[in-house]
Write a protein that holds these residues in place. Structure first.
Motif, PDB file in Angstrom:
ATOM      1  N   MET A  17       0.811  -1.347  -0.221  1.00  0.00           N
ATOM      2  CA  MET A  17       0.162  -0.054   0.129  1.00  0.00           C
ATOM      3  C   MET A  17       1.096   1.435   0.069  1.00  0.00           C
ATOM      4  SD  MET A  17      -3.146   0.868  -0.066  1.00  0.00           S
ATOM      5  CE  MET A  17      -4.027   2.497  -0.074  1.00  0.00           C
ATOM      6  N   GLU A  18       2.128   1.104   0.639  1.00  0.00           N
ATOM      7  CA  GLU A  18       2.944   2.364   0.687  1.00  0.00           C
ATOM      8  C   GLU A  18       3.200   2.772  -0.764  1.00  0.00           C
ATOM      9  OE1 GLU A  18       3.409   4.089   3.341  1.00  0.00           O
ATOM     10  OE2 GLU A  18       1.932   2.783   4.326  1.00  0.00           O
ATOM     11  N   LEU A  19       3.814   1.722  -1.543  1.00  0.00           N
ATOM     12  CA  LEU A  19       4.091   2.185  -2.895  1.00  0.00           C
ATOM     13  C   LEU A  19       2.949   2.825  -3.570  1.00  0.00           C
ATOM     14  CD1 LEU A  19       6.257   1.982  -5.015  1.00  0.00           C
ATOM     15  CD2 LEU A  19       5.325  -0.418  -5.505  1.00  0.00           C
ATOM     16  N   LEU A  20       1.887   2.166  -3.471  1.00  0.00           N
ATOM     17  CA  LEU A  20       0.615   2.776  -4.314  1.00  0.00           C
ATOM     18  C   LEU A  20       0.340   4.111  -3.855  1.00  0.00           C
ATOM     19  CD1 LEU A  20      -1.636   2.467  -6.210  1.00  0.00           C
ATOM     20  CD2 LEU A  20      -3.027   1.578  -4.393  1.00  0.00           C
ATOM     21  N   LYS A  21       0.474   4.432  -2.391  1.00  0.00           N
ATOM     22  CA  LYS A  21       0.368   5.854  -1.910  1.00  0.00           C
ATOM     23  C   LYS A  21       1.438   6.928  -2.650  1.00  0.00           C
ATOM     24  CE  LYS A  21       0.119   5.855   2.599  1.00  0.00           C
ATOM     25  NZ  LYS A  21       0.334   5.562   3.808  1.00  0.00           N
ATOM     26  N   LEU A  22       2.644   6.383  -2.817  1.00  0.00           N
ATOM     27  CA  LEU A  22       3.624   6.949  -3.370  1.00  0.00           C
ATOM     28  C   LEU A  22       3.375   7.421  -4.816  1.00  0.00           C
ATOM     29  CD1 LEU A  22       6.365   8.571  -3.066  1.00  0.00           C
ATOM     30  CD2 LEU A  22       7.431   6.270  -3.716  1.00  0.00           C
ATOM     31  N   LEU A  23       3.009   6.273  -5.665  1.00  0.00           N
ATOM     32  CA  LEU A  23       2.749   6.317  -7.138  1.00  0.00           C
ATOM     33  C   LEU A  23       1.414   7.377  -7.185  1.00  0.00           C
ATOM     34  CD1 LEU A  23       2.890   2.657  -8.345  1.00  0.00           C
ATOM     35  CD2 LEU A  23       4.564   4.688  -8.782  1.00  0.00           C
ATOM     36  N   VAL A  24       0.402   7.542  -6.387  1.00  0.00           N
ATOM     37  CA  VAL A  24      -0.641   8.331  -6.367  1.00  0.00           C
ATOM     38  C   VAL A  24      -0.032   9.921  -6.252  1.00  0.00           C
ATOM     39  CG1 VAL A  24      -2.637   9.159  -5.244  1.00  0.00           C
ATOM     40  CG2 VAL A  24      -2.396   6.912  -5.686  1.00  0.00           C
ATOM     41  N   LEU A  25       0.805  10.092  -5.471  1.00  0.00           N
ATOM     42  CA  LEU A  25       1.115  11.499  -5.282  1.00  0.00           C
ATOM     43  C   LEU A  25       2.281  11.753  -6.599  1.00  0.00           C
ATOM     44  CD1 LEU A  25       2.326  11.654  -1.401  1.00  0.00           C
ATOM     45  CD2 LEU A  25       0.128  12.208  -2.566  1.00  0.00           C
ATOM     46  N   LEU A  26       2.674  10.996  -6.893  1.00  0.00           N
ATOM     47  CA  LEU A  26       3.782  11.300  -8.039  1.00  0.00           C
ATOM     48  C   LEU A  26       2.856  11.698  -9.229  1.00  0.00           C
ATOM     49  CD1 LEU A  26       6.586   8.514  -7.466  1.00  0.00           C
ATOM     50  CD2 LEU A  26       6.913  10.988  -7.286  1.00  0.00           C
ATOM     51  N   ARG A  27       1.933  10.635  -9.517  1.00  0.00           N
ATOM     52  CA  ARG A  27       0.953  10.846 -10.534  1.00  0.00           C
ATOM     53  C   ARG A  27       0.300  12.245 -10.223  1.00  0.00           C
ATOM     54  NH1 ARG A  27      -2.693  10.975 -14.129  1.00  0.00           N
ATOM     55  NH2 ARG A  27      -3.871   9.553 -15.003  1.00  0.00           N
ATOM     56  N   ALA A  28      -0.067  12.449  -9.332  1.00  0.00           N
ATOM     57  CA  ALA A  28      -0.920  13.696  -9.026  1.00  0.00           C
ATOM     58  C   ALA A  28      -0.011  15.060  -9.084  1.00  0.00           C
ATOM     59  CB  ALA A  28      -1.863  13.969  -7.850  1.00  0.00           C
ATOM     60  N   GLY A  29       1.228  14.725  -9.006  1.00  0.00           N
ATOM     61  CA  GLY A  29       2.219  15.795  -8.971  1.00  0.00           C
ATOM     62  C   GLY A  29       2.138  16.799  -7.591  1.00  0.00           C
ATOM     63  N   ILE A  30       1.837  16.158  -6.516  1.00  0.00           N
ATOM     64  CA  ILE A  30       1.925  16.979  -5.319  1.00  0.00           C
ATOM     65  C   ILE A  30       2.379  16.087  -4.382  1.00  0.00           C
ATOM     66  CG2 ILE A  30      -0.458  18.222  -5.968  1.00  0.00           C
ATOM     67  CD1 ILE A  30      -1.866  15.983  -3.907  1.00  0.00           C
ATOM     68  N   PHE A  31       2.924  16.887  -3.053  1.00  0.00           N
ATOM     69  CA  PHE A  31       3.648  16.426  -2.059  1.00  0.00           C
ATOM     70  C   PHE A  31       2.603  16.020  -0.901  1.00  0.00           C
ATOM     71  CE2 PHE A  31       6.864  18.841  -4.242  1.00  0.00           C
ATOM     72  CZ  PHE A  31       7.765  17.696  -4.443  1.00  0.00           C
ATOM     73  N   PHE A  32       1.583  16.479  -0.879  1.00  0.00           N
ATOM     74  CA  PHE A  32       0.492  16.260   0.298  1.00  0.00           C
ATOM     75  C   PHE A  32       1.248  16.489   1.506  1.00  0.00           C
ATOM     76  CE2 PHE A  32      -3.090  13.464   1.424  1.00  0.00           C
ATOM     77  CZ  PHE A  32      -3.497  14.337   2.129  1.00  0.00           C
ATOM     78  N   GLU A  33       1.796  17.636   1.709  1.00  0.00           N
ATOM     79  CA  GLU A  33       2.395  18.079   3.007  1.00  0.00           C
ATOM     80  C   GLU A  33       1.405  18.678   3.780  1.00  0.00           C
ATOM     81  OE1 GLU A  33       5.423  20.625   1.018  1.00  0.00           O
ATOM     82  OE2 GLU A  33       6.901  18.827   1.419  1.00  0.00           O
ATOM     83  N   GLU A  34       0.117  19.269   3.542  1.00  0.00           N
ATOM     84  CA  GLU A  34      -0.635  19.890   4.463  1.00  0.00           C
ATOM     85  C   GLU A  34      -1.964  19.250   4.212  1.00  0.00           C
ATOM     86  OE1 GLU A  34       0.111  22.314   6.345  1.00  0.00           O
ATOM     87  OE2 GLU A  34       2.418  22.519   5.666  1.00  0.00           O
ATOM     88  N   THR A  35      -2.708  19.109   5.419  1.00  0.00           N
ATOM     89  CA  THR A  35      -3.979  18.557   5.286  1.00  0.00           C
ATOM     90  C   THR A  35      -5.027  19.129   4.248  1.00  0.00           C
ATOM     91  OG1 THR A  35      -4.827  19.737   7.023  1.00  0.00           O
ATOM     92  CG2 THR A  35      -4.023  17.882   7.724  1.00  0.00           C
ATOM     93  N   TYR A  36      -5.090  20.497   3.870  1.00  0.00           N
ATOM     94  CA  TYR A  36      -5.895  21.013   2.902  1.00  0.00           C
ATOM     95  C   TYR A  36      -5.579  20.539   1.629  1.00  0.00           C
ATOM     96  CZ  TYR A  36      -2.113  23.813   0.978  1.00  0.00           C
ATOM     97  OH  TYR A  36      -0.965  24.422   0.407  1.00  0.00           O
ATOM     98  N   GLN A  37      -4.552  20.017   1.248  1.00  0.00           N
ATOM     99  CA  GLN A  37      -4.154  19.212  -0.015  1.00  0.00           C
ATOM    100  C   GLN A  37      -5.031  17.857  -0.230  1.00  0.00           C
ATOM    101  OE1 GLN A  37       0.189  19.527   0.705  1.00  0.00           O
ATOM    102  NE2 GLN A  37       0.006  20.433  -1.314  1.00  0.00           N
ATOM    103  N   ALA A  38      -5.766  17.335   0.958  1.00  0.00           N
ATOM    104  CA  ALA A  38      -6.472  16.400   0.717  1.00  0.00           C
ATOM    105  C   ALA A  38      -7.500  16.513  -0.327  1.00  0.00           C
ATOM    106  CB  ALA A  38      -6.868  15.673   1.927  1.00  0.00           C
ATOM    107  N   ASN A  39      -8.552  17.424  -0.182  1.00  0.00           N
ATOM    108  CA  ASN A  39      -9.410  18.002  -1.076  1.00  0.00           C
ATOM    109  C   ASN A  39      -9.083  18.099  -2.516  1.00  0.00           C
ATOM    110  OD1 ASN A  39     -11.285  17.592   0.862  1.00  0.00           O
ATOM    111  ND2 ASN A  39     -11.393  19.763   1.364  1.00  0.00           N
ATOM    112  N   GLU A  40      -7.646  18.788  -3.028  1.00  0.00           N
ATOM    113  CA  GLU A  40      -7.059  18.725  -4.056  1.00  0.00           C
ATOM    114  C   GLU A  40      -6.771  17.417  -4.662  1.00  0.00           C
ATOM    115  OE1 GLU A  40      -3.103  20.774  -5.976  1.00  0.00           O
ATOM    116  OE2 GLU A  40      -3.463  21.261  -3.791  1.00  0.00           O
TER     117      GLU A  40
END
Length: 81
Positions: free
Chosen positions: A1-24
């Motif tokens: 699951m960790e690899l999938l989570k990383l791939l999602v962020l790479l594909r989305a082009g975001i780092f998801f460092e702040e909780t507000y980015q969840a909606n983005e």
């Protein structure tokens, strides 16, 4: 699951460092797949919000689809070493 989570962020082009980015991220996934994974669910998946339950199969399937796989099962078959 960790690899999938990383791939999602790479594909989305975001780092998801702040909780507000969840909606983005939710909107990016929806626009790409036509399927909704709520921002609150993503906060749980990325461990910003504590939960005792693992992500649902629906959530894992949508995240895998977002990364170009048919579903989560297809993703796990592809990454098995």
């Amino acid at each position: 699951m960790e690899l999938l989570k990383l791939l999602v962020l790479l594909r989305a082009g975001i780092f998801f460092e702040e909780t507000y980015q969840a909606n983005e991220l939710s909107e990016i996934i929806l626009n790409s797949t036509g399927k909704l994974v709520a921002g609150s669910t993503l906060l749980q998946v990325y461990e910003y919000t504590p939960t005792k339950l693992p992500p649902s199969l629906y959530t894992k399937d949508v995240l895998a689809m977002f990364c170009g796989y048919k579903d989560f099962d297809d993703f796990t078959k592809e990454i098995t070493f």
